[in-house]
Scaffold this motif. Structure first.
Motif, short mmCIF file in Angstrom:
data_model
loop_
_atom_site.label_atom_id
_atom_site.label_comp_id
_atom_site.label_asym_id
_atom_site.label_seq_id
_atom_site.Cartn_x
_atom_site.Cartn_y
_atom_site.Cartn_z
N ARG A 192 -5.54 4.48 -0.18
CA ARG A 192 -5.48 4.35 -1.78
C ARG A 192 -5.05 3.23 -2.33
O ARG A 192 -4.60 3.26 -3.52
CB ARG A 192 -4.33 5.45 -1.72
CG ARG A 192 -4.11 6.74 -1.37
CD ARG A 192 -5.40 7.73 -1.97
NE ARG A 192 -5.60 8.86 -0.92
CZ ARG A 192 -5.08 9.98 -1.22
NH1 ARG A 192 -4.22 10.18 -1.95
NH2 ARG A 192 -5.12 11.00 -0.31
N TYR B 275 1.21 4.06 -2.99
CA TYR B 275 0.83 5.42 -2.76
C TYR B 275 1.91 6.47 -2.89
O TYR B 275 1.62 7.53 -3.46
CB TYR B 275 0.24 5.58 -1.19
CG TYR B 275 0.23 6.96 -0.63
CD1 TYR B 275 -0.84 7.80 -1.25
CD2 TYR B 275 0.71 7.41 0.43
CE1 TYR B 275 -1.08 9.11 -0.60
CE2 TYR B 275 0.48 8.62 0.97
CZ TYR B 275 -0.40 9.40 0.53
OH TYR B 275 -0.75 10.69 0.74
N LYS B 276 3.22 6.12 -2.43
CA LYS B 276 4.19 6.90 -2.60
C LYS B 276 5.46 6.13 -3.24
O LYS B 276 6.32 5.48 -2.37
CB LYS B 276 4.56 7.57 -1.32
CG LYS B 276 3.79 8.47 -0.77
CD LYS B 276 3.99 10.03 -1.02
CE LYS B 276 3.15 11.03 -0.33
NZ LYS B 276 3.16 12.26 -0.97
N ALA C 266 0.67 -1.13 0.02
CA ALA C 266 -0.11 0.11 -0.11
C ALA C 266 0.89 1.28 -0.11
O ALA C 266 0.46 2.38 -0.66
CB ALA C 266 -0.88 -0.02 1.11
N ILE C 267 1.84 1.08 0.70
CA ILE C 267 2.90 2.36 0.72
C ILE C 267 3.42 2.45 -0.37
O ILE C 267 3.58 3.76 -0.82
CB ILE C 267 3.92 2.31 2.10
CG1 ILE C 267 3.04 2.44 3.33
CG2 ILE C 267 4.94 3.55 1.66
CD1 ILE C 267 4.04 1.85 4.46
N ALA D 97 -2.06 5.91 3.08
CA ALA D 97 -1.79 4.73 1.92
C ALA D 97 -2.86 3.61 1.82
O ALA D 97 -3.16 3.39 0.76
CB ALA D 97 -0.31 4.09 2.09
#
Lengths: 476, 476
Positions: free
Chosen positions: A338, A271-272, A267-268, A335
């Protein structure tokens, strides 16, 4: 009594600008951060904003006479409907009553009104070389009164414990309007006191069902001079909790130990992408604090000990590098939301606690439950004390997904109890988990009810929360 | 019911060898370590020695039926008559029920029955690299059950807090014989749990007035790898608490900080001239623990910081030298008794707690009171948290001295309350300080009474202790 009549009565106690009765104003107090609040309309009959203990006492006398529920509220950052009028009544917004009345440096304590925001308290204390150790994720929003009422903790509970450890005394307005001081009389500044029954600790974590906390005497600690952080990457999930135990057994008690599992790492990175966490079954972040020499020593030890089980470990004491290592953890909550374009992260089943020895098993079982209910779940949290935050991600517009999420959450809560854990490590019970209070506590839950009935025979203090509901389920 | 009839009934619950009814046996349970017990004959009607929760439950059912007081007892090391039958009844000697049932290393917790002696628990835990931090002076005698019932602490409370911080859950037999689990159900091994009202902490420190603790789930910590000690000598008393505050403000939290004042220094030198403490207004002993590098760093800092106010400071990490520095402190209790050939040290007024900022004033006022009542007093204790042990020394055969001592003790207790402290920092209330419970807690004491009445409507659980007596004084 209608809203208008109630408003008139309340304006005999409070100045008119601190009594809210319009529909719009009352609607603003109908939600908190919980999933459940999205699907109900818990609009209170009125809202008041007290600025003195006398006002709160007069309010409780009125509420007793009229048998109207009273619901204390801090910042509304809770995830349990704990500050919502699930049975109607008057919401008491304490957030504006936020004086830090005194920092008594010579006695290592601080006196505060309930509305002080956590980070503001610590900012103020920093000027005296002091700090209040509990460190909730919602630090920039949550109030100290809410922390006491929920016995909050957060990232540093591994070493520093929970809020209750720091509460030396409370001023509490009881349901009948009586004002008491716990932890010693009005002028008490003792750090140690074993006189009498420990009412202070009974009120800590009681979620507003026994009375309203109007003043808090907190023990504070010297601010540590140094901090360090280690990030460790594991190819096998099992190795992560094993590494935590190795560190403990080496005689080291880190201030915090956080976990990100595969779901959180993915997820992290989605997201980024620039954070670019290595793909792995788990990442652990250890935080150590204390004096510079001691922190350096523990960092070296942790790198060595954890290195035996991890693919890689990086230790840092440079603030900029620590911020880098922490970056993934700091955005995980956002995150998760998203994970899919139409998704929302929901706060439900989000705070289970399991025995340290069963963290791996718990994370694997949650993955199975996620598959079974076809609901994505992102896992992270305070592995150092077995407190896992599970973040289900769903499309809120799909009633089928909402239904599946509720079923998943129920399974997660039951899993935690069956594993010898708890449905809540730090967020509390409120109206979203009280259906499990009997399962978690058995006969002890009935003793809790007896104490509640003793202090609040009319059941006007935050009814429908914390305690087991009458006749089984009580999900409002 | 006579002793013989009661014995017959109790032998339906317990094997005959665990029911004591003879006069001699019962007399052995008529005292503890308190001054008050010397002047009364609190002989119980019977004594039982349980080995199972079922036995304790059956006992409470019988006691409820017959309305007989029940008094739990550990090692009898208490100083408050807390374990004595001040209103008759059955003493429950838990000291032989001393199994350490399980050390759950992977979950950092231990399960014990109430009779485990404190040092034995720590000896056992040391084998696993763990420890239970509270460190009472009576470690070689006191039981963990007694520690929980009294919320004991001792030398290391400055850094490690009191017993309550470590109690994760309890099995408790209520006055009606019902058995409950607090802190989560039977199989709970969570380290964090905020579900429900915090019954665990209500029972900790309740001195047996709410129920009998039959099993204890304790959190344990990694055993620190290093320790160091500093002894500082002060020519002016004022400088000692000021030095304590300087150390806190430097960001250091020692594991313990002890004080010996002039009276204690003189007593020690008279008792063991070879210890040869320098004559001074105060001596402080700082103990620091943690990792080797951190301990060395803090030692250096303490030596420097404290050196600004002290005549001399010596820092040591060598175990033999630390034992030397500690020697005076280790004999102070015995030394006090030898202050005069016909003297005895009495345990009364011996445990006041005052705000840190008022320690100097408290010690000077106690000296004045000592002169006023013409009773010698030796002062020492846990200055780090304001907990002072005052040791009056009198000739027990002189009724005039006994009378003067009682007047002195009353003045000391009232002084502590007036100064914003407490009559008891760690020893508890029992039957010797409950006359002050109303003064210390005001209206909150009535709430304590309400809770007591709710859980024990027949007032059979350790009556005459902790709570304010009916109609004022209740010194048995």
């Amino acid at each position: 009594m209608g809203h208008q009549d109630l408003g008139v009565e309340l304006k005999r106690i409070f100045p008119p600008e601190r009594v809210l009765t319009s529909e719009l104003e009352r609607r603003m107090y109908s939600y908190d951060s919980s999933f459940m609040a999205r699907f109900h309309s818990f609009v209170p009959d009125a809202v008041v904003l007290p600025r003195s203990t006398q006002e709160v006492s007069a309010l409780m006398k009125l509420a007793s006479q009229r048998r109207i529920p009273v619901i204390p509220r801090g910042a509304g950052s809770g995830e349990t409907c704990g500050c919502l009028a699930v049975r109607g009544g008057i919401v008491v917004d304490l957030s504006a009553w936020d004086a830090i009345e005194e920092v008594d440096v010579a006695n290592m304590q601080v006196f505060a009104r309930p509305g002080v925001v956590h980070y503001k308290l610590n900012e103020h204390l920093a000027g005296f070389g002091l700090f209040f150790p509990p460190d909730p994720g919602s630090t920039r929003m949550c109030t100290v009164g809410g922390m006491v009422a929920n016995n909050s903790s957060g990232l540093r509970a591994v070493k520093y414990g929970t809020t209750e450890q720091y509460v030396l005394g409370l001023e509490v307005v009881l349901p009948d309007g009586q004002v008491i001081q716990t932890g010693g009389s009005n002028n008490c500044r003792a750090l140690k006191n074993v006189s009498g029954l420990n009412l202070t600790k009974l009120f800590v974590g009681s979620e507003g069902v026994l009375g309203i906390i109007t003043r808090i005497r907190l023990r504070v600690w010297p601010r540590p001079k140094a901090r360090g952080m280690a990030m460790a990457v594991f190819s096998e999930l099992e190795q992560a909790p094993a590494a935590v135990l190795d560190v403990y057994q080496s005689g080291i008690l880190p201030s915090g130990i956080e976990i990100l599992d595969t779901s959180a790492i993915q997820a992290i990175n989605m997201y980024k992408p620039e954070i670019n966490l290595p793909s792995a079954e788990a990442i652990l972040i250890f935080e150590v604090d204390g004096n510079p020499a001691g922190v350096a020593w523990e960092g070296q030890q942790i790198a060595e000990i954890v290195g035996r089980r991890a693919v890689s470990v990086e230790w840092a004491t440079d603030p900029a590098r620590m911020a880098d290592l922490w970056r993934g953890r700091s955005v995980v909550a956002v995150a998760a939301a998203r994970l899919r374009p139409d998704g929302s992260r929901i706060f439900a089943g989000e705070d289970i606690s399991v025995p340290l020895s069963r963290v791996t098993e718990a994370l694997r079982r949650i993955k199975e439950l996620s598959r079974k209910h076809d609901v994505a779940v992102v896992n992270y949290g305070h592995i150092g004390d077995g407190n896992i935050h599970t973040a289900p991600v769903i499309n809120l517009d799909s009633s089928a997904e909402v239904q599946r999420a509720n079923a998943l959450v129920d399974d997660i809560h039951r899993l935690a109890i069956a594993m010898g854990g708890s449905t809540t490590g730090e967020h509390g019970v409120g109206a979203v988990r009280n259906q499990y209070t009997m399962d978690e506590h058995g006969e002890a839950a009935l003793v809790m009810k007896q104490l509640k009935e003793t202090l609040d025979p009319l059941n006007i203090m935050n009814p429908g929360k914390l305690l087991p509901p009458e006749g089984g389920k009580d999900r409002a």
